[in-house]
Each structure stands twice: as C-alpha cells, then as structure tokens.
Design an enzyme around this catalytic site. Structure first.
Site, mmCIF file in Angstrom:
data_model
loop_
_atom_site.group_PDB
_atom_site.id
_atom_site.type_symbol
_atom_site.label_atom_id
_atom_site.label_comp_id
_atom_site.label_asym_id
_atom_site.label_seq_id
_atom_site.Cartn_x
_atom_site.Cartn_y
_atom_site.Cartn_z
ATOM 1 N N ARG A 129 -46.011 49.068 -108.000
ATOM 2 C CA ARG A 129 -46.005 49.538 -106.615
ATOM 3 C C ARG A 129 -44.729 50.286 -106.277
ATOM 4 O O ARG A 129 -44.586 50.775 -105.162
ATOM 5 C CB ARG A 129 -46.106 48.343 -105.693
ATOM 6 C CG ARG A 129 -47.538 47.972 -105.360
ATOM 7 C CD ARG A 129 -47.446 46.827 -104.409
ATOM 8 N NE ARG A 129 -48.513 46.718 -103.491
ATOM 9 C CZ ARG A 129 -49.595 45.994 -103.695
ATOM 10 N NH1 ARG A 129 -49.808 45.421 -104.836
ATOM 11 N NH2 ARG A 129 -50.482 45.869 -102.741
ATOM 12 N N ARG A 148 -48.463 48.086 -94.476
ATOM 13 C CA ARG A 148 -48.811 48.158 -95.901
ATOM 14 C C ARG A 148 -49.162 49.587 -96.303
ATOM 15 O O ARG A 148 -48.813 50.036 -97.405
ATOM 16 C CB ARG A 148 -49.964 47.187 -96.192
ATOM 17 C CG ARG A 148 -49.498 45.724 -96.137
ATOM 18 C CD ARG A 148 -50.636 44.755 -95.929
ATOM 19 N NE ARG A 148 -51.610 44.786 -96.996
ATOM 20 C CZ ARG A 148 -52.826 44.238 -96.900
ATOM 21 N NH1 ARG A 148 -53.197 43.626 -95.795
ATOM 22 N NH2 ARG A 148 -53.650 44.315 -97.912
ATOM 23 N N ARG A 183 -62.063 41.610 -94.088
ATOM 24 C CA ARG A 183 -62.114 40.824 -95.334
ATOM 25 C C ARG A 183 -61.987 39.328 -95.036
ATOM 26 O O ARG A 183 -61.206 38.905 -94.193
ATOM 27 C CB ARG A 183 -60.986 41.245 -96.266
ATOM 28 C CG ARG A 183 -60.879 40.348 -97.498
ATOM 29 C CD ARG A 183 -59.948 40.860 -98.555
ATOM 30 N NE ARG A 183 -58.746 41.448 -98.038
ATOM 31 C CZ ARG A 183 -57.983 42.301 -98.701
ATOM 32 N NH1 ARG A 183 -58.329 42.680 -99.922
ATOM 33 N NH2 ARG A 183 -56.893 42.791 -98.159
ATOM 34 N N LYS A 202 -59.604 47.891 -104.990
ATOM 35 C CA LYS A 202 -59.078 47.630 -106.341
ATOM 36 C C LYS A 202 -59.558 46.275 -106.870
ATOM 37 O O LYS A 202 -60.029 46.175 -108.004
ATOM 38 C CB LYS A 202 -57.529 47.639 -106.329
ATOM 39 C CG LYS A 202 -56.920 48.942 -105.833
ATOM 40 C CD LYS A 202 -55.399 48.898 -105.851
ATOM 41 C CE LYS A 202 -54.781 47.873 -104.927
ATOM 42 N NZ LYS A 202 -55.008 48.121 -103.484
ATOM 43 N N ARG A 220 -56.753 36.557 -94.709
ATOM 44 C CA ARG A 220 -55.371 36.641 -95.214
ATOM 45 C C ARG A 220 -54.406 36.928 -94.064
ATOM 46 O O ARG A 220 -54.728 37.704 -93.159
ATOM 47 C CB ARG A 220 -55.266 37.764 -96.253
ATOM 48 C CG ARG A 220 -55.510 37.301 -97.664
ATOM 49 C CD ARG A 220 -55.647 38.419 -98.658
ATOM 50 N NE ARG A 220 -54.630 39.456 -98.620
ATOM 51 C CZ ARG A 220 -54.582 40.478 -99.455
ATOM 52 N NH1 ARG A 220 -55.498 40.588 -100.408
ATOM 53 N NH2 ARG A 220 -53.651 41.396 -99.367
HETATM 54 P P1 AP5 Z 1 -60.576 44.731 -101.929
HETATM 55 O O1 AP5 Z 1 -61.343 44.983 -103.175
HETATM 56 O O2 AP5 Z 1 -60.097 43.341 -101.678
HETATM 57 O O3 AP5 Z 1 -59.398 45.820 -101.827
HETATM 58 P P2 AP5 Z 1 -57.990 45.903 -102.519
HETATM 59 O O4 AP5 Z 1 -57.719 47.332 -102.823
HETATM 60 O O5 AP5 Z 1 -57.905 44.929 -103.653
HETATM 61 O O6 AP5 Z 1 -57.113 45.457 -101.262
HETATM 62 P P3 AP5 Z 1 -55.851 44.553 -101.093
HETATM 63 O O7 AP5 Z 1 -55.612 44.504 -99.607
HETATM 64 O O8 AP5 Z 1 -56.008 43.222 -101.784
HETATM 65 O O9 AP5 Z 1 -54.771 45.374 -101.761
HETATM 66 P P4 AP5 Z 1 -53.306 45.281 -101.525
HETATM 67 O O10 AP5 Z 1 -52.845 46.184 -102.587
HETATM 68 O O11 AP5 Z 1 -52.800 45.566 -100.176
HETATM 69 O O12 AP5 Z 1 -53.024 43.701 -101.635
HETATM 70 P P5 AP5 Z 1 -52.514 42.778 -102.824
HETATM 71 O O13 AP5 Z 1 -53.289 41.549 -102.804
HETATM 72 O O14 AP5 Z 1 -52.359 43.548 -104.084
HETATM 73 O O15 AP5 Z 1 -61.481 45.212 -100.687
HETATM 74 C C1 AP5 Z 1 -61.024 45.053 -99.361
HETATM 75 C C2 AP5 Z 1 -62.214 44.673 -98.464
HETATM 76 O O16 AP5 Z 1 -63.160 45.745 -98.450
HETATM 77 C C3 AP5 Z 1 -62.995 43.434 -98.949
HETATM 78 O O17 AP5 Z 1 -63.446 42.711 -97.843
HETATM 79 C C4 AP5 Z 1 -64.165 44.017 -99.760
HETATM 80 O O18 AP5 Z 1 -65.276 43.162 -99.730
HETATM 81 C C5 AP5 Z 1 -64.413 45.329 -99.017
HETATM 82 N N1 AP5 Z 1 -64.856 46.405 -99.910
HETATM 83 C C6 AP5 Z 1 -64.439 46.661 -101.170
HETATM 84 N N2 AP5 Z 1 -65.069 47.761 -101.648
HETATM 85 C C7 AP5 Z 1 -65.872 48.213 -100.651
HETATM 86 C C8 AP5 Z 1 -66.757 49.321 -100.526
HETATM 87 N N3 AP5 Z 1 -66.957 50.179 -101.532
HETATM 88 N N4 AP5 Z 1 -67.422 49.479 -99.350
HETATM 89 C C9 AP5 Z 1 -67.237 48.618 -98.308
HETATM 90 N N5 AP5 Z 1 -66.404 47.549 -98.371
HETATM 91 C C10 AP5 Z 1 -65.726 47.353 -99.527
HETATM 92 O O19 AP5 Z 1 -51.004 42.502 -102.308
HETATM 93 C C11 AP5 Z 1 -50.768 41.716 -101.166
HETATM 94 C C12 AP5 Z 1 -49.270 41.613 -100.944
HETATM 95 O O20 AP5 Z 1 -48.642 41.003 -102.093
HETATM 96 C C13 AP5 Z 1 -48.523 42.952 -100.777
HETATM 97 O O21 AP5 Z 1 -48.558 43.426 -99.453
HETATM 98 C C14 AP5 Z 1 -47.101 42.544 -101.218
HETATM 99 O O22 AP5 Z 1 -46.434 41.817 -100.218
HETATM 100 C C15 AP5 Z 1 -47.390 41.617 -102.385
HETATM 101 N N6 AP5 Z 1 -47.477 42.313 -103.672
HETATM 102 C C16 AP5 Z 1 -48.565 42.383 -104.504
HETATM 103 N N7 AP5 Z 1 -48.280 43.099 -105.594
HETATM 104 C C17 AP5 Z 1 -46.998 43.516 -105.459
HETATM 105 C C18 AP5 Z 1 -46.147 44.319 -106.265
HETATM 106 N N8 AP5 Z 1 -46.553 44.848 -107.420
HETATM 107 N N9 AP5 Z 1 -44.874 44.557 -105.791
HETATM 108 C C19 AP5 Z 1 -44.432 44.028 -104.646
HETATM 109 N N10 AP5 Z 1 -45.191 43.266 -103.833
HETATM 110 C C20 AP5 Z 1 -46.472 43.012 -104.241
#
Ligand code: AP5
Length: 212
Positions: free
Chosen positions: A94, A171, A128, A19, A160
C-alpha cells in the site's frame, strides 16, 4: 531472506473495489494462498496481540498501519506452506516502502488493478457486513438469507469499524496518495492488467480469469 520463486498474483484497487471477494474466488479455483494484510491485522486485533494493539487505532481511523508492522506480517505469510503452490496478495503493498520490501522477496506474475468509480465505493463499503469467521456480505448486493445472520456459521453479522462514510473518504484519500503511486513500477515490468470491477462478482471474476 532469499527471494522466493513462488507464483504470485497481486490484486490492487480502492477500498471496496472487490479485492477480497475476488481473492476468495481465485483461491478456490487456483488453490493459492489468500494473503490479506487487512484480514491478518484484524485477526491480530481480535487476538489482542502486541501488534494488534499497535495497529488498532490506525485501522479504526481509516489510516494506514505503519509499514514495519505490516511488512513483518507479509514476510511471515508468504513463506508458509499454504503458499507453496502460489499466493494472492490482497491489500499489500500500500506504500512504496512496502513495494520495495515485496520486490526484494518475490517476483510477481501478474498485478490485477480492479477499477471501480469512486462514486460506487461508499455504497459498497458502508453496506458490507461480516461474520467473525470472515464471511462477507452486502446488504443490497449479496444479502444473507436471514438479515444480520451468517448463512454459513449462523454468527451475528457486524459492520467493520472503518466502514463508515467518513472513514471511507479517509481510506480513499490514502489510496490515491500512497497506494496508486506504486502501480507504475509494475506497469514498467509489463505485468499490470486493468479489470473493470463494475458488475456482479461473477462477471468481474470472469474478466480476471480471462487475463490470467
Ligand atoms: P470487498 O471484496 O470486501 O472489497 P475489498 O476491495 O476487499 O475492500 P476492503 O475495504 O476490505 O479493502 P481495504 O483495502 O480498504 O481494506 P483492508 O481490509 O485491506 O467488497 C466490499 C463490499 O462490496 C462487500 O460487501 C462485497 O460483498 C461487495 N462487493 C464486492 N464485489 C462486488 C461487486 N462486483 N458488486 C457489488 N458488490 C460487491 O484494510 C483495512 C485496514 O487495514 C486499512 O485501512 C489499514 O488501516 C490496514 N491495512 C491493511 N493492509 C495494510 C497495509 N498493507 N499497509 C498498511 N495498513 C494496512
């Protein structure tokens, strides 16, 4: 707050589905604001704000931060001038409570559901690496030129705290239990498009661009 008429695209998908990677590319091409609640929360933790202090333990555990904290952040971000042209939501909503709050504020144009088999997620997430300024790498798929160093800023890269195999499992469980169930409400509006998230980031981006 009155409902805004700004153009909005939501990216939804499991942790590590890409994402953030795709939102950054969309931001470059569309000029929309990238609103990542994960990034906003990490910035609050880093700044040591009261909200950051409250959110930290949930994030470290791979749990969801309480709805009321995240909804407040989202409402602030969505009315900023950067979002005048439009916004890309990454990581929100979420839960169904968050989706209710969002639906009261905006009408979305498109929901992109990025699908990646769960077997591939652990490798993506545990590989990552990030810089403090938010540049994202992957040790195998998108490595920096010099190991452990950000190509753009020269900062040291870090992992992270929630990017461990055990936390990924937590997660993913939360994604299935809390987040996937919000998708049908947008399917009912006819705005959900499923995109295959397997392939290079450019290949995935081409698929997303084709449906926008
Ligand atoms: P990346 O693009 O970083 O993936 P992502 O989907 O953004 O993954 P996240 O882990 O950041 O999502 P998340 O939803 O768990 O975390 P968030 O930060 O929102 O890609 C991942 C890796 O793969 C990278 O190394 C990238 O280079 C690689 N990659 C990407 N595309 C690729 C491809 N096509 N091929 C190969 N490799 C690839 O949330 C973190 C925490 O914050 C949550 O756990 C929660 O505690 C809190 N939080 C955030 N939002 C909320 C909410 N709305 N409500 C409650 N808690 C929340």
């Amino acid at each position: 707050m009155a409902e805004t008429t700004r153009t909005g695209i939501m990216l939804i998908g499991a942790p590590g589905s890409g994402k953030g990677t795709q939102a950054k590319k969309l931001k470059e091409t569309l000029g929309y604001a990238h609103i990542s609640t994960g990034d906003l929360l990490r910035a609050a933790v880093k700044a040591g704000t009261e909200l950051g202090k409250q959110a930290k333990s949930f994030m470290d555990a791979g749990a969801l931060v309480p709805d009321e904290l995240v909804i407040g952040l989202l409402k602030e971000a969505i009315v900023k001038p950067e979002a005048d042209k439009g916004f890309i939501l990454d990581g929100f909503p979420r839960t169904s409570v968050q989706a209710d709050a969002l639906d009261a504020e905006v009408t979305l144009d498109k929901v992109i559901n990025i699908k990646v088999p769960f077997e591939l997620i652990e490798e993506r997430v545990t590989g990552r690496r990030m810089s403090k300024s938010g540049h994202v790498y992957h040790v195998k798929y998108n490595p920096p030129k010099v190991e452990g160093v950000c190509d753009v800023t020269g900062e040291e890269l870090y992992q992270r705290s929630d990017d461990t195999a055990a936390k990924v499992k937590e997660r993913l469980d939360k994604f299935v239990a809390e987040t996937e169930p919000v998708i049908p409400r947008y399917q009912a509006k006819g705005i959900v498009v499923e995109v295959d998230g397997v392939g290079t980031p450019d290949e995935v981006f081409a698929r997303i661009s084709a449906v926008l």
